[in-house]
Write a protein that holds these residues in place. Structure first.
Motif: not given
Length: 405
Positions: A327-349
């Motif tokens: 499981y991966d959680y990525l958050v960030g990218g806020a700049i010049d008034g632009k809000e952040s993005a959030k990404y939840h990744m679920f992986n199985a094999s």
């Protein structure tokens, strides 16, 4: 694996019965290929784009395809001359990977000694060397890499013209560093890259830390392949059908920086671990990135930062059957008034080994995105090597086969 023994150059030239050194060349490789199903992939449409199901064959997902040549020559006194030439390729088309480089994965020569190893050429950075083996991508492959491999833990990008030192291992501790010369007359630092890292293993525990910093990354790091551009965005299209909406619009950074750490615990048939990274695209709107109309179409200034958190586990039901999850959680990218993005990744094999060299596997991956991505649009799900979704959600399924030789 087969070893080919070549006589030393002195023995060939002098036709001597006594060679002064022993040389070995190992030929090795990996072939990985499979079929993907993607439930929503962006496609061009009148007035914009839409999303459609996609079926496609692809290479290098569980591991990167490669054909390599690794050589050593014993020089005596604990010293060895070494080299590695490693080619990446797409088995489906026969084309070269890594942007058209003949030996795009690795190409270096060096000297191993009782104190460590020094190598020069195209090489992996320290984040790849030390943290890469302690991530969820081991067992879950490319689709488990954090936000289109935003921290390069999955070795998406190599370093050209680099000098690297790797220490020997001392009671489980190892360290090293790398420096890449930009080659710009009158400016030592332009296009330069440097990294450092260390790892420690003690019983069931393994830990690693690493640091990476690239000056002018759109050229020096993201754009160091034959098909790269000196002026355009080497992170891919950020409008229309996108390539890398997670961080593709931050190509105008004057520097790219990664700080990371990882911890892993192994006991019997179970492996669990965690890794963290902080990523910065610094001083955006740098003229040295290329044509700013292409590298920075939104006119960003300042720094865009991300944080990535990854949990993973691998369990051997039998020596031949492994279950993997992350499981991966990525958050960030806020700049010049632009809000952040959030990404939840679920992986199985599920990975079944037919032999020591050959396995078949099934992967299931799901991603949820929210917020605003680097392009200034509502964030969409995006996996490395997969066309991004047209919505915040995306499912990727894969059946594949891998063979090592």
């Amino acid at each position: 694996m087969k070893y080919w023994r070549w006589p030393s150059a002195a023995a060939v030239l002098l036709v001597s019965a006594h060679a002064s050194a022993q040389s070995n060349v190992l030929i090795y490789g990996i072939i990985d290929y499979g079929l993907n199903f993607v439930n929503n992939a962006q496609t061009a449409a009148p007035g914009g784009r839409t999303g459609s199901h996609q079926y496609a064959m692809s290479s290098s997902i569980m591991q990167g395809n490669r054909l390599g040549f690794r050589g050593t020559e014993d020089l005596g006194g604990g010293y060895q001359a070494i080299f590695v030439l490693e080619n990446g390729f797409d088995i489906g088309t026969g084309s070269l990977a890594q942007g058209g480089n003949l030996f795009g994965r690795q190409a270096y020569v060096g000297l191993a000694s009782p104190y460590g190893t020094v190598t020069i050429g195209r090489q992996y950075d320290s984040a790849v060397d030390y943290i890469g083996p302690l991530t969820g991508a081991v067992g879950n492959g490319t689709y488990a890499l954090h936000g289109n491999d935003i921290n390069n833990f999955g070795n998406t990008y190599r370093v050209n013209n680099a000098v690297k030192f790797t220490s020997n291992t001392y009671n489980g501790f190892k360290f090293g560093g790398l420096y890449s010369f930009g080659g710009v007359a009158g400016s030592f630092g332009t296009n330069s890259i440097y990294s450092a890292g260390a790892s420690y293993s003690n019983g069931p525990w393994s830990a690693a830390v690493a640091y990476l910093r690239a000056r002018d990354p759109n050229r020096s790091f993201f754009g160091n392949n034959p098909n790269s551009s000196a002026t355009a965005n080497n992170l891919g299209a950020t409008s229309g059908v996108q390539t890398n909406p997670v961080y593709g619009a931050f190509a105008s950074a004057a520097y790219y920086q990664v700080m990371g750490a990882a911890l892993q615990y192994s006991v019997q048939s179970l492996i669990v671990g965690f890794d963290y990274s902080h990523i910065t695209f610094g001083d955006l709107n740098s003229p040295s990135s290329g044509n700013l109309a292409l590298t920075n179409p939104r006119g960003y200034t300042g720094n865009a930062a991300f944080n990535s958190y990854n949990l993973f586990a691998r369990y051997a039901i039998t020596p031949f059957l492994w279950l993997n999850g992350s499981y991966d959680y990525l958050v960030g990218g806020a700049i010049d008034g632009k809000e952040s993005a959030k990404y939840h990744m679920f992986n199985a094999s599920v990975d079944y080994f037919l032999s020591k060299r050959t396995d078949v596997y099934f992967m299931a991956n799901y991603q949820i995105a929210s917020g605003v991505d680097s392009t200034g649009q509502p964030a969409v799900a995006s996996y490395l090597t997969i066309t991004p979704s047209n919505t915040p959600h995306q499912v990727v399924l894969r059946v594949g086969m891998r063979h090592r030789f």
